[in-house]
Design a protein around this motif. Sequence first.
Motif, PDB file in Angstrom:
ATOM      1  N   GLY A 102      26.310 -24.639 -46.938  1.00  0.00           N
ATOM      2  CA  GLY A 102      25.482 -24.550 -45.747  1.00  0.00           C
ATOM      3  C   GLY A 102      24.617 -23.308 -45.731  1.00  0.00           C
ATOM      4  N   TYR A 103      25.172 -22.192 -46.132  1.00  0.00           N
ATOM      5  CA  TYR A 103      24.438 -20.921 -46.171  1.00  0.00           C
ATOM      6  C   TYR A 103      23.262 -21.002 -47.143  1.00  0.00           C
ATOM      7  N   LEU A 104      23.453 -21.717 -48.247  1.00  0.00           N
ATOM      8  CA  LEU A 104      22.413 -21.838 -49.261  1.00  0.00           C
ATOM      9  C   LEU A 104      21.426 -22.972 -48.959  1.00  0.00           C
ATOM     10  N   GLY A 105      21.682 -23.726 -47.891  1.00  0.00           N
ATOM     11  CA  GLY A 105      20.797 -24.822 -47.557  1.00  0.00           C
ATOM     12  C   GLY A 105      20.999 -26.058 -48.400  1.00  0.00           C
ATOM     13  N   ARG A 106      22.186 -26.191 -48.995  1.00  0.00           N
ATOM     14  CA  ARG A 106      22.456 -27.326 -49.885  1.00  0.00           C
ATOM     15  C   ARG A 106      23.458 -28.315 -49.307  1.00  0.00           C
ATOM     16  N   SER A 107      23.842 -28.134 -48.069  1.00  0.00           N
ATOM     17  CA  SER A 107      24.867 -28.986 -47.476  1.00  0.00           C
ATOM     18  C   SER A 107      24.254 -30.280 -46.953  1.00  0.00           C
ATOM     19  N   SER A 108      24.971 -31.380 -47.162  1.00  0.00           N
ATOM     20  CA  SER A 108      24.511 -32.655 -46.622  1.00  0.00           C
ATOM     21  C   SER A 108      24.758 -32.750 -45.118  1.00  0.00           C
ATOM     22  N   LEU A 109      25.601 -31.857 -44.573  1.00  0.00           N
ATOM     23  CA  LEU A 109      25.920 -31.886 -43.151  1.00  0.00           C
ATOM     24  C   LEU A 109      25.143 -30.866 -42.339  1.00  0.00           C
ATOM     25  N   ARG A 110      24.829 -29.734 -42.957  1.00  0.00           N
ATOM     26  CA  ARG A 110      24.260 -28.616 -42.214  1.00  0.00           C
ATOM     27  C   ARG A 110      22.793 -28.401 -42.590  1.00  0.00           C
ATOM     28  N   HIS A 111      21.932 -28.584 -41.604  1.00  0.00           N
ATOM     29  CA  HIS A 111      20.495 -28.474 -41.840  1.00  0.00           C
ATOM     30  C   HIS A 111      19.912 -27.417 -40.903  1.00  0.00           C
ATOM     31  N   PRO A 112      19.189 -26.448 -41.447  1.00  0.00           N
ATOM     32  CA  PRO A 112      18.593 -25.424 -40.590  1.00  0.00           C
ATOM     33  C   PRO A 112      17.469 -26.018 -39.735  1.00  0.00           C
ATOM     34  N   SER A 121      28.085 -11.000 -45.650  1.00  0.00           N
ATOM     35  CA  SER A 121      29.407 -11.482 -46.055  1.00  0.00           C
ATOM     36  C   SER A 121      29.296 -12.802 -46.811  1.00  0.00           C
ATOM     37  N   PHE A 122      28.415 -13.693 -46.359  1.00  0.00           N
ATOM     38  CA  PHE A 122      28.183 -14.940 -47.094  1.00  0.00           C
ATOM     39  C   PHE A 122      27.700 -14.642 -48.505  1.00  0.00           C
ATOM     40  N   ALA A 123      26.732 -13.732 -48.621  1.00  0.00           N
ATOM     41  CA  ALA A 123      26.190 -13.388 -49.936  1.00  0.00           C
ATOM     42  C   ALA A 123      27.274 -12.820 -50.838  1.00  0.00           C
ATOM     43  N   GLU A 124      28.153 -12.008 -50.269  1.00  0.00           N
ATOM     44  CA  GLU A 124      29.247 -11.423 -51.053  1.00  0.00           C
ATOM     45  C   GLU A 124      30.191 -12.489 -51.577  1.00  0.00           C
ATOM     46  N   LEU A 125      30.564 -13.443 -50.723  1.00  0.00           N
ATOM     47  CA  LEU A 125      31.494 -14.490 -51.140  1.00  0.00           C
ATOM     48  C   LEU A 125      30.904 -15.360 -52.245  1.00  0.00           C
ATOM     49  N   ILE A 126      29.583 -15.511 -52.239  1.00  0.00           N
ATOM     50  CA  ILE A 126      28.938 -16.348 -53.241  1.00  0.00           C
ATOM     51  C   ILE A 126      28.688 -15.584 -54.540  1.00  0.00           C
ATOM     52  N   ASP A 127      28.189 -14.360 -54.428  1.00  0.00           N
ATOM     53  CA  ASP A 127      27.727 -13.630 -55.610  1.00  0.00           C
ATOM     54  C   ASP A 127      28.803 -12.772 -56.270  1.00  0.00           C
ATOM     55  N   ARG A 128      29.699 -12.208 -55.501  1.00  0.00           N
ATOM     56  CA  ARG A 128      30.698 -11.296 -56.064  1.00  0.00           C
ATOM     57  C   ARG A 128      32.023 -11.418 -55.299  1.00  0.00           C
ATOM     58  N   PRO A 129      32.664 -12.578 -55.365  1.00  0.00           N
ATOM     59  CA  PRO A 129      33.925 -12.758 -54.627  1.00  0.00           C
ATOM     60  C   PRO A 129      34.986 -11.785 -55.110  1.00  0.00           C
ATOM     61  N   GLY A 130      35.674 -11.195 -54.159  1.00  0.00           N
ATOM     62  CA  GLY A 130      36.705 -10.218 -54.500  1.00  0.00           C
ATOM     63  C   GLY A 130      37.984 -10.501 -53.760  1.00  0.00           C
ATOM     64  N   ALA A 131      38.591  -9.446 -53.216  1.00  0.00           N
ATOM     65  CA  ALA A 131      39.883  -9.592 -52.566  1.00  0.00           C
ATOM     66  C   ALA A 131      39.772 -10.357 -51.244  1.00  0.00           C
ATOM     67  N   ALA A 132      38.613 -10.281 -50.587  1.00  0.00           N
ATOM     68  CA  ALA A 132      38.436 -10.936 -49.303  1.00  0.00           C
ATOM     69  C   ALA A 132      38.090 -12.409 -49.518  1.00  0.00           C
ATOM     70  N   THR A 133      39.097 -13.244 -49.429  1.00  0.00           N
ATOM     71  CA  THR A 133      38.884 -14.688 -49.566  1.00  0.00           C
ATOM     72  C   THR A 133      38.381 -15.270 -48.248  1.00  0.00           C
ATOM     73  N   LYS A 134      38.886 -14.770 -47.136  1.00  0.00           N
ATOM     74  CA  LYS A 134      38.466 -15.204 -45.818  1.00  0.00           C
ATOM     75  C   LYS A 134      37.930 -14.002 -45.050  1.00  0.00           C
TER      76      LYS A 134
END
Length: 298
Positions: A1-11, A280-293
Amino acid sequence: GYLGRSSLRHPPLVMGHEFSGEVVALDPSDEGGPIAVGQLVAVNPILPCRNCPTCAAGRYQICPNRTLIGAQRPGAFADLVAAPLTALVPLPDGTSPVLGALTEPFATALHAARLGGLTADDGVIVWGAGSIGLLAIWAALLSGAGRVVAVDTNPQRLRAAEEMGAVAAIDGGADDAVAAARAALGDVRRTVVLEAVGRTASRQAAVEAAGPGGTVVLIGLHDAETSLPINAMIRAEIALFCSYAYRPEEFRDAARILAHEPLPTTSWIATRPLTEGAASFAELIDRPGAATKIVLEP
C-alpha cells in the motif's frame, strides 16, 4: 500500500487497519450503551454486510461485500478515526494501547493456528518471522503445539523468534533450510507449516517441509500466483488451508489473551510518533532491522 502497488489500497487514502484507540465521541443514539467515552478499545477493521449467506454462516471475514478500515475507508494513521460501534472491542483497564494495537495481527495468527488443528503431538514450522510470523509462534504454542521452529532470512528476526518461544531458528536463505527445519523439529506425529511470507519460494518450501500427512496453512499475501506440486501433494495427502484474517470471536479472544497473558518478548516492537510514519515505512522496506512492528502514536 505504501508503494502504491496494493490491489486494495488506492491513493489518496489514510491507511492503518491494526489499531486501538480511546473513544472520544459517540453517536447520540449509541450513548448509554456498552461502550463509553473514555474507554480504550481495539477495533476490528473488517466491516461485513451481515446480510449474505457467508455472513449468515458466521464467516464475516470473507464476506464478499466487506469493506476494510484503512482500505475502502479512512484508517488509523491519523489523530482521529471513525468506526462503527459493532467493530469496537473493549479492552480491560490498564491494558497497554500498544498491546491493544496488536489485537488485529494476533487474531490473524490465532486464526491460522486454529485452522491447523494443533495438538501436543504436532510440530510447527513458522516460515517467516515478521510480525504475523512472530505472533504465529506464540499462537501455535498457546494452541497446544509441542514444538515450534522458525524460518527467516533476517538474523534479528530469528533472535526474536527464539524469544517468542521457537526451539530453533533456521536461515531460510540456506540451501538446506527445509531439511534443517525438519531436523530441528524432530520426530513429531504431524508437521504443520504456517507460511507467513507469501512468496512463491516460501510457499513451495512450506509444502516440501510439511512432508507426508502434513498440513500447510497459507497466510502471506505477496505473490498473486504460485505453482505448487499438486500431484505430489495428493500422493502425500498434504492438507492445504488458506487463512484470511479472523472470525469476530477470534478477534475478541486475541484482545483477551493480550490483556491477560504476558507477551514473551517485545524486542521486535518499536513505538514512534505518528509524524515518523512515512520514514518508518521506508525503513521497513529498504533496511529492515530489529523493529519488525512499528506502532505509531498520535
